[in-house]
Enzyme design. Structure first.
Site, PDB file in Angstrom:
ATOM      1  CB  SER A  67      -0.650  -1.909 -12.289  1.00  0.00           C
ATOM      2  OG  SER A  67       0.588  -2.533 -12.593  1.00  0.00           O
ATOM      3  CE1 TYR A  71      -1.931  -6.144  -8.874  1.00  0.00           C
ATOM      4  CE2 TYR A  71      -0.583  -5.824 -10.840  1.00  0.00           C
ATOM      5  CZ  TYR A  71      -1.047  -5.374  -9.617  1.00  0.00           C
ATOM      6  OH  TYR A  71      -0.640  -4.157  -9.133  1.00  0.00           O
TER       7      TYR A  71
END
Length: 253
Positions: A145, A158
């Protein structure tokens, strides 16, 4: 149909929808036989397989919930039922993951553990199990990400799961280099997927703000990321390993 991956076998985790589905379709379009992993949504995985077959490709569904103790065993048992225990695995794409939107004050131990189990632990042990089957010159691609580069306090746990995967990529690339196996990760930005649908789709303000983050001025599409994964899975990427390819559209440059 392309031919860049003809004769190759690929496994894409979390391939029932979003980036995983687009990746499975893209690899199949280049000639690979694709194992489409899904956790619960059999219908979504079936649509991925149907879309591939409709275009003349080959694919099959593989049910296994990753992030639980038996998940890796279930994954490869299903893979073997289709292709046999001796089948090689030329391309592994670790894409399965869950999102966690919470600042540090709101992260619970259960949330933290679940995030690392699905996003990090599963990719580690799927790869470990796959290694004996990956031939020399094989490909491993991990979807991480852009939040490993861009501070994301509203999703701190996350971001940590994805940061761990980048370290995994770097170290594994060094370890597997003598076998000619490349290991890379792709870091998407904000992508129009079902995961983001609740806050992105139908919210004009959120859509405009998200598009404005990218230098290229729009929200990403799953295919934008899948094309990068397909490049890293191909022979053209033979001299690329241990790196992160930023696929955020230039977010926060």
């Amino acid at each position: 149909m392309g031919t860049a991956l003809r004769g190759k076998i690929a496994l894409v985790t979390g391939a029932g929808r979003g980036i995983g589905r687009a990746t499975a379709e893209r690899l199949a379009a280049e000639g690979a036989v694709v194992a489409v992993n899904y956790a619960r949504d059999e219908a979504a995985a079936g649509k991925t397989v149907e879309a591939i077959v409709a275009r003349g490709g080959r694919a099959f569904p593989v049910r296994a919930e990753l992030g639980v103790p038996a998940g890796v065993d279930e994954l490869f048992a299903a893979f073997d039922r289709e292709l046999g225990a001796e089948a090689p695995l030329d391309i592994l794409v670790n894409n399965a993951g869950i999102s966690m939107h919470a600042p540090i004050e709101q992260v619970t131990p259960d949330m933290y553990d679940r995030g690392f189990a699905v996003n990090t632990r599963a990719a580690f042990f799927v790869t470990q199990r796959a290694l004996p089957r990956i031939p020399d010159g094989g490909r491993i691609v991990i979807v991480t990400s852009g939040v490993t580069r861009i501070a994301f306090p509203e999703g701190i746990a996350y971001a940590m799961t994805k940061g761990a995967l980048e370290t995994f990529t770097l170290t594994l690339a060094k370890h597997l280099g003598p076998r000619g196996i490349t290991v890379n990760n792709v870091a998407p930005g904000i992508v129009d997927t079902d995961t983001n649908a609740a806050w992105l789709r139908g919210n004009a303000e959120a859509w405009r703000a998200s598009a404005a983050r990218a230098a290229l001025g729009r929200v990403g599409a799953p295919e934008d990321v899948a094309d990068v994964v397909a490049f890293l899975a191909s022979g053209d990427a033979r001299w690329v390993t241990g790196t992160t390819v930023d696929a955020t559209g230039g977010s926060h440059l």
